[in-house]
Structure formats: C-alpha cells, structure tokens
Enzyme design. Structure first.
Site, mmCIF file in Angstrom:
data_model
loop_
_atom_site.group_PDB
_atom_site.id
_atom_site.type_symbol
_atom_site.label_atom_id
_atom_site.label_comp_id
_atom_site.label_asym_id
_atom_site.label_seq_id
_atom_site.Cartn_x
_atom_site.Cartn_y
_atom_site.Cartn_z
ATOM 1 N N HIS A 188 -27.249 13.137 -20.579
ATOM 2 C CA HIS A 188 -25.944 12.483 -20.759
ATOM 3 C C HIS A 188 -24.882 13.467 -21.221
ATOM 4 O O HIS A 188 -23.732 13.397 -20.827
ATOM 5 C CB HIS A 188 -26.077 11.336 -21.763
ATOM 6 C CG HIS A 188 -26.925 10.251 -21.227
ATOM 7 N ND1 HIS A 188 -27.975 9.712 -21.913
ATOM 8 C CD2 HIS A 188 -26.912 9.653 -20.027
ATOM 9 C CE1 HIS A 188 -28.554 8.806 -21.172
ATOM 10 N NE2 HIS A 188 -27.925 8.744 -20.021
ATOM 11 N N ARG A 290 -21.809 6.294 -6.300
ATOM 12 C CA ARG A 290 -23.233 6.116 -6.645
ATOM 13 C C ARG A 290 -23.437 4.676 -7.113
ATOM 14 O O ARG A 290 -23.415 4.394 -8.314
ATOM 15 C CB ARG A 290 -23.634 7.078 -7.757
ATOM 16 C CG ARG A 290 -23.732 8.553 -7.345
ATOM 17 C CD ARG A 290 -24.262 9.387 -8.507
ATOM 18 N NE ARG A 290 -24.742 10.685 -8.104
ATOM 19 C CZ ARG A 290 -24.056 11.823 -8.261
ATOM 20 N NH1 ARG A 290 -22.868 11.812 -8.802
ATOM 21 N NH2 ARG A 290 -24.582 12.971 -7.886
ATOM 22 N N ARG A 326 -22.531 4.907 -1.202
ATOM 23 C CA ARG A 326 -23.965 5.112 -0.968
ATOM 24 C C ARG A 326 -24.703 3.851 -1.394
ATOM 25 O O ARG A 326 -24.468 3.337 -2.489
ATOM 26 C CB ARG A 326 -24.465 6.286 -1.814
ATOM 27 C CG ARG A 326 -25.983 6.394 -1.755
ATOM 28 C CD ARG A 326 -26.481 7.628 -2.415
ATOM 29 N NE ARG A 326 -26.485 7.528 -3.858
ATOM 30 C CZ ARG A 326 -26.732 8.562 -4.659
ATOM 31 N NH1 ARG A 326 -26.971 9.748 -4.144
ATOM 32 N NH2 ARG A 326 -26.746 8.415 -5.956
ATOM 33 N N GLU A 415 -30.888 14.890 2.243
ATOM 34 C CA GLU A 415 -31.389 15.352 0.941
ATOM 35 C C GLU A 415 -32.830 15.818 1.054
ATOM 36 O O GLU A 415 -33.396 16.338 0.104
ATOM 37 C CB GLU A 415 -31.362 14.203 -0.074
ATOM 38 C CG GLU A 415 -30.019 13.545 -0.217
ATOM 39 C CD GLU A 415 -30.026 12.466 -1.271
ATOM 40 O OE1 GLU A 415 -29.697 12.758 -2.414
ATOM 41 O OE2 GLU A 415 -30.375 11.306 -0.936
ATOM 42 N N ASN A 439 -28.241 18.369 -4.519
ATOM 43 C CA ASN A 439 -29.098 18.298 -5.713
ATOM 44 C C ASN A 439 -30.534 18.017 -5.294
ATOM 45 O O ASN A 439 -31.471 18.719 -5.672
ATOM 46 C CB ASN A 439 -28.622 17.196 -6.668
ATOM 47 C CG ASN A 439 -27.157 17.328 -7.028
ATOM 48 O OD1 ASN A 439 -26.595 18.406 -6.919
ATOM 49 N ND2 ASN A 439 -26.530 16.242 -7.437
ATOM 50 N N ASP A 440 -30.707 16.962 -4.514
ATOM 51 C CA ASP A 440 -32.062 16.644 -4.076
ATOM 52 C C ASP A 440 -32.547 17.624 -3.011
ATOM 53 O O ASP A 440 -33.723 17.982 -2.985
ATOM 54 C CB ASP A 440 -32.125 15.197 -3.549
ATOM 55 C CG ASP A 440 -32.318 14.223 -4.699
ATOM 56 O OD1 ASP A 440 -33.179 14.485 -5.556
ATOM 57 O OD2 ASP A 440 -31.588 13.223 -4.756
ATOM 58 N N ARG A 450 -35.795 18.388 -10.294
ATOM 59 C CA ARG A 450 -34.386 18.632 -10.639
ATOM 60 C C ARG A 450 -34.087 18.402 -12.115
ATOM 61 O O ARG A 450 -33.051 18.817 -12.612
ATOM 62 C CB ARG A 450 -33.455 17.779 -9.767
ATOM 63 C CG ARG A 450 -33.603 16.316 -9.967
ATOM 64 C CD ARG A 450 -32.792 15.529 -8.957
ATOM 65 N NE ARG A 450 -31.426 15.310 -9.388
ATOM 66 C CZ ARG A 450 -30.545 14.585 -8.711
ATOM 67 N NH1 ARG A 450 -30.890 14.040 -7.545
ATOM 68 N NH2 ARG A 450 -29.336 14.390 -9.155
ATOM 69 N N CYS A 487 -21.947 16.337 -1.009
ATOM 70 C CA CYS A 487 -21.569 15.570 -2.208
ATOM 71 C C CYS A 487 -22.452 15.912 -3.402
ATOM 72 O O CYS A 487 -22.411 15.230 -4.407
ATOM 73 C CB CYS A 487 -21.589 14.074 -1.924
ATOM 74 S SG CYS A 487 -23.188 13.478 -1.382
HETATM 75 C C1 PEP Z 1 -27.686 14.792 -4.385
HETATM 76 O O1 PEP Z 1 -28.905 14.602 -4.410
HETATM 77 O O2 PEP Z 1 -27.156 15.913 -4.188
HETATM 78 C C2 PEP Z 1 -26.760 13.683 -4.613
HETATM 79 C C3 PEP Z 1 -25.464 13.817 -4.450
HETATM 80 O O3 PEP Z 1 -27.296 12.519 -5.034
HETATM 81 P P1 PEP Z 1 -27.802 12.269 -6.550
HETATM 82 O O4 PEP Z 1 -27.424 13.454 -7.377
HETATM 83 O O5 PEP Z 1 -27.154 11.008 -6.997
HETATM 84 O O6 PEP Z 1 -29.284 12.139 -6.339
HETATM 85 MG MG MG Z 2 -29.693 12.601 -4.340
#
Ligand code: PEP
Ligand code: MG
Length: 561
Positions: A188, A290, A326, A415, A439-440, A450, A487
């Site tokens: 957080h 999100r 999403r 992803e 990110n994923d 992650r 994103c």
């Molecule tokens: C990602 O995975 O890059 C993404 C934007 O989705 P989240 O971070 O919500 O999994």
């Molecule tokens: Mg993701």
C-alpha cells in the site's frame, strides 16, 4: 560487492528523486512481558472492545478525510478492527488469564499468521492488521497511539513499514520521500506513494539505522538512499526536480513524438474517485480501469445497478475521451472474498483473470451487462478488455460474449507470454485492440513472483526477454493494424516508454502524475530514434545494458527527468 558507506539500496517505486531530513518512525509500545491477568475479566473485555471501536472510528474518520485509494484501504482496515472472530480470540485469552494488552497482541498475531499463509495479497494486509494491534495495545496500556510526528520541512519518512493509517496521517506537503525496510513494489505504501508522486524506496535493509535528523537523498530510479549526500548529488537531484516541475507546468496536450506521431497518454485508475481526479488532469483518457478494485473487501459482488452507476459516472467524467475498462481481474495478487477458489499451489498460475469466469460465469456476464447499460445511458462506448488472456479461443469467447452484450470495441490484455507470441492469432480471433500488461508479462516471462521484492532484478521490465515479447505483440500494430497499448508500470518510465514506442506501441497508460515526463520524452524523440532504441535494447543481455545503450541514443534532457 560491499556498498559504499552511507549508501543503502532497495527497490525504487517510480523514477523520482528528492532530498530531505530523515524522520524515523519510532516502534510501537509492546505489552509488558510480565503483564498480570485482568483483575476483572468482564471489565477488561469491555475496555478492549472500546479500544478496538475507538481505533476503528479513527480509521474511518481518516478514510473520510483521505478519499480515493487511501480511503478504501483505511475502510478495509477499520473492518478488520471490528472482526467478531478476532474479538472471540481476545476474549478466550482474557478468560484464560492473559493480561489485556497481551491478549490483544497474541490474538492479532494468530490472525496475522493465517493471513500471511493465505497468499501474497492477503499477506500484505498483515501490516494493516498489526497497525490496528499497535493502536489498540497503546490504548489499553494508556499510552498515545503510535503515529507520525509533526513534519516541519521537507522530510524523508523512514519506517519499518508504513501502515495506511500512517500514510494517511502524514502531511504530504512535507513528505519529500519514503523509505521502508519491508513492503514490496505493490504494497500500500508503494501504491499511495505512486499516486502522490512521492519517491519511495521499499525493502531497504538497515533503513531503521538511519539516524533521525540526517540529510538523506532518495532516488527511486536507482533504488538508492544516500546519507549525508555530497553537494553535487544534491544539486543533481534539485535540477531533476525542477525539470520535472517545469514539465508538469509546461505545455500539455496529446502525446506526440518529435516528428508528430500520435502516442496517446492515458491514466490508470482503480476507483471512481481516482477516475474523477484523473479526468480533471491533462490526460487523453483512461487506458486501464482496474474494475476489481470495486470488488475488493466486499462480502458479495456489486449489483448490476451499482456497477452500471459506477461505470456510467466514469464514462461521463471522461466525456468523449477514450475509457478502457478491464473486466474483473480476480485471483493471485487480487483475491476476492466472495470468489471461492480451491487452495492452489501456485495462485499466479491458477484460476485468475479471465479464467475466473470458467467457475463464475455470472460475474463476467453481469459486468458486461453493466458496461453495456452504462454505454446506453451515457451515449459513450467504453473499450472493454479481458485480463490474462492466453489463447485465441479465450479471446474469441470473450469477444463474442462482449459483443453479444452490446459492446462494440473489444480487446485483450497481453500479460502471458503465450498471448504475446501468438498476438496475431489472438487479434484474428476477433479483437479490436490489445493492451500489454508489463507487470504480469514480466512476472511470467521471468518466472519471478511480482510480489517478491528480493527478485526485483528479474522483475525489471527492461529485461530484454520482456522487450522481445513486447516486440512480438507490437507487430500487430502494423499488420493487421490494431491499436497496441501498454498499461503496466513500464509505461511511466520515460526512457522505456520510448523503447515501447519503437516496438510499435501507440498508447501508454500510467499514474497521471507520470504523464508530463513521458509527454516530454516523446516530444524530444522521433519515431526513427525510438525504433533505433528498441533495436539496441533488444540486442542487450541485461536490463542494465539495455538501459545504458538506450540512454546513449536519448536527448540529454530526457535523461535528466
Ligand atoms: C499488468 O499486469 O501489467 C497490469 C497492468 O495489470 P495489473 O498490474 O493490474 O495486474
Ligand atoms: Mg496484470
């Protein structure tokens, strides 16, 4: 290699830098080791309940004052402070002869162990629950609740971990930076720091040894904390900050490369309030809403009407700007209490994202209906995409269902490496656009959780393997010619954003505070240079090499960001 004296390292959140005076948060009061049993168990039970209620009330008050993501986190923490299961455990210990502070401490710790064992997302809640414990224990012992001291000037707040309540209590106008020993890039503290564009370094070993009052420099781009920084570093950071501030105040407008190619600059949002705040900023729309944030910390899914209302308000806030929604991304790092999943050995590889609809088709059905109803009500069509799509069959199924609900612009997030490698087939299955979740994609390309802060080197989106997967996806922007966006967090690194454009990406979605720097980087760089950067980065063997080689091709002012 041993680190230089006065230099600590951790995982940086964002790319900002700052200097300030270290303000170290003191550890909370602990129950005395020899605390006697309660003389009157009933009175002690009442007193403990009152302490929990007072803490919950304070958290709710702070939530109201804070708004946005912070408020959601604080409300969730307040709920934890009113958990009947927790009270039952405290009562049991009081009746068995524990002192009141000890009973609270032990009961909360037992809950923390359960949370810690329930997957990484809930494990991050342990900090929140321990914060409740410290406040209740302090009240029971008649001491002041632990908290943040008054900040008198630009301060770097140093803590073991910051609970949301601490973050909310901070006078953010004086917080130059945040350094924590624990936490992770998705804790957080990190999320809230990113929202307010405060440079933040998490997982800094030895952070609490920083003497209060020391001048420190924090650089989120390099993940470093320098004690008593030399004058040239202070000056460099001052220049970087003034360039960023000037950029934020300078000409805005749509994203364009130096030679005029449009690259949309969009916002990532999680709540209605985030969206309304972002709508007031100079962004071209929302690149990632999100929606699962609306579902977190709830005992049941929001109704069709409730969802319709929320989506309609977001669409209205953005008027004729693009809004990419999403659909529910539940599971793994985003578990929902009302979506029952069997215990999974590897939740990140389990039933999550779009896969949740295999077991709970009604959740996706209702969400698509709500989006279609919101579109009807507002006259604005959202772009709708599914998370964690892996195969053309999944893409086809989602697209068919979304179109049947009345939605017209349907896409998928890329992803999963399988989706990146086969993105052309995914698009051919019926998609209008794709959006890369770096990110994923990084987590799955590098086989590195992650949420594991100590694997930060592998979780770097500059990893050439990740860039190669982006390149494979970028190809669909020319053939068959569908929009490709990013994103994930990679989009808000100005230099990496240029590489992404060189790989075919034409929209970048990020925390709104990061937009001016990325807009500036684009304005200084022609597409041909972005392409050259991309080729260079793909040739590298490590993230560091990719970053350095790209930097050599960049406008020096872009590097000053
Ligand atoms: C990602 O995975 O890059 C993404 C934007 O989705 P989240 O971070 O919500 O999994
Ligand atoms: Mg993701």
């Amino acid at each position: 290699m041993p680190e230089a004296a006065g230099l600590l390292t951790g995982v940086g959140v964002g790319t900002g830098a700052a200097t300030g005076t270290a303000v170290v948060l003191a550890p909370a009061a602990r129950p005395p080791a020899d605390e006697p049993p309660a003389a009157d168990v009933e009175a002690a039970t009442r007193a403990v309940r009152e302490a929990f209620a007072a803490v919950a009330a304070t958290l709710r008050q702070r939530a109201e004052a804070a708004g946005g993501t912070t408020a959601e986190v604080l409300q969730a923490t307040a709920l934890m402070a009113a958990d009947p299961g927790l009270f039952a455990e405290v009562d049991r210990r009081l009746a068995a002869g524990a002192g009141p502070a000890t009973a609270v401490d032990e009961a909360v710790e037992q809950f923390c162990e359960v949370l810690a064992a329930s997957g990484p997302y809930l494990a991050e809640r342990v900090t929140d629950l321990r914060d409740v414990r410290d406040r209740v224990v302090a009240r029971v012992l008649g001491r002041p609740e632990p908290g943040v001291p008054e900040l008198l000037g630009p301060s770097v707040v140093v803590a073991r971990d910051l609970a949301p309540a601490d973050t909310a209590a901070l006078d953010l106008s004086h917080v130059a930076g945040i350094v924590t020993e624990l936490g992770g890039p998705t804790s957080h503290t990190a999320i809230i720091a990113a929202q307010f564009d405060i440079p933040c370094i998490v997982r800094v070993a030895g952070a609490l040894d920083v003497p209060a009052g020391t001048t420190v420099a924090v650089d989120a781009r390099t993940g470093t904390v320098t004690l008593d920084p030399p004058a040239d570093l202070v000056e460099q950071i001052r220049t970087r900050r003034s360039v960023r501030a000037a950029l934020a105040a300078s000409a805005g407008g749509p994203g364009r490369t130096a030679d005029g190619t449009a690259v949309q600059l969009l916002a990532n949002v999680g709540t209605l309030e985030d969206a309304e705040r972002a709508a007031a900023q100079d962004v071209e729309g929302v690149g990632l809403f999100r929606t699962e944030v609306l579902f977190l910390d709830r005992a049941s899914a929001p109704t069709l009407q409730e969802q319709t209302e929320t989506y309609a308000r977001v669409l209205t806030a953005f008027g004729d700007r693009k809004v990419v929604v999403r659909t529910l991304d539940a599971g793994a790092d985003k578990p929902l209490t009302f979506v029952a999943v069997d215990a999974e050995e590897n939740p990140a590889l389990g039933v999550r994202g779009l896969r949740t609809s295999r077991r709970h088709p009604e959740l996706l059905r209702t969400q698509l209906q709500a989006l279609a109803a919101a579109a009807e009500r507002t006259g604005r069509q959202p772009w709708v995409m599914a998370p964690m799509v892996s195969t053309p069959a999944e893409a086809a199924g989602f697209a068919a269902q979304a179109r049947a609900a009345g939605l017209t612009t349907v896409g998928a997030m890329v992803e999963v490496p399988a989706a990146a490698l086969r993105s052309r087939r995914l698009v051919a299955a019926g998609l209008d656009f794709v959006s890369i979740g770096t990110n994923d994609l990084t987590q799955y390309a590098m086989a590195a959780d992650r949420l594991a802060g100590d694997l930060a080197d592998l979780l770097d989106s500059w990893q050439p393997a990740v860039l190669q997967l982006v390149a494979a996806t970028g190809l669909v922007s020319t053939d068959p010619g569908v929009p490709v966006g990013v994103c994930g967090e990679a989009a808000r690194d100005p230099l990496l954003a240029l590489v992404l454009v060189g790989l075919g990406v034409r929209s970048l979605s990020m925390a709104p505070a990061a937009v001016p720097a990325v807009r500036f980087a684009l304005s200084r760089t022609a597409v041909a240079v972005c392409e050259e950067m991309a080729r260079t980065a793909l040739e590298a063997d490590s993230p560091e090499e990719a970053r350095e080689a790209t930097a050599r091709l960049a406008d020096p002012e872009v590097l000053a960001l």
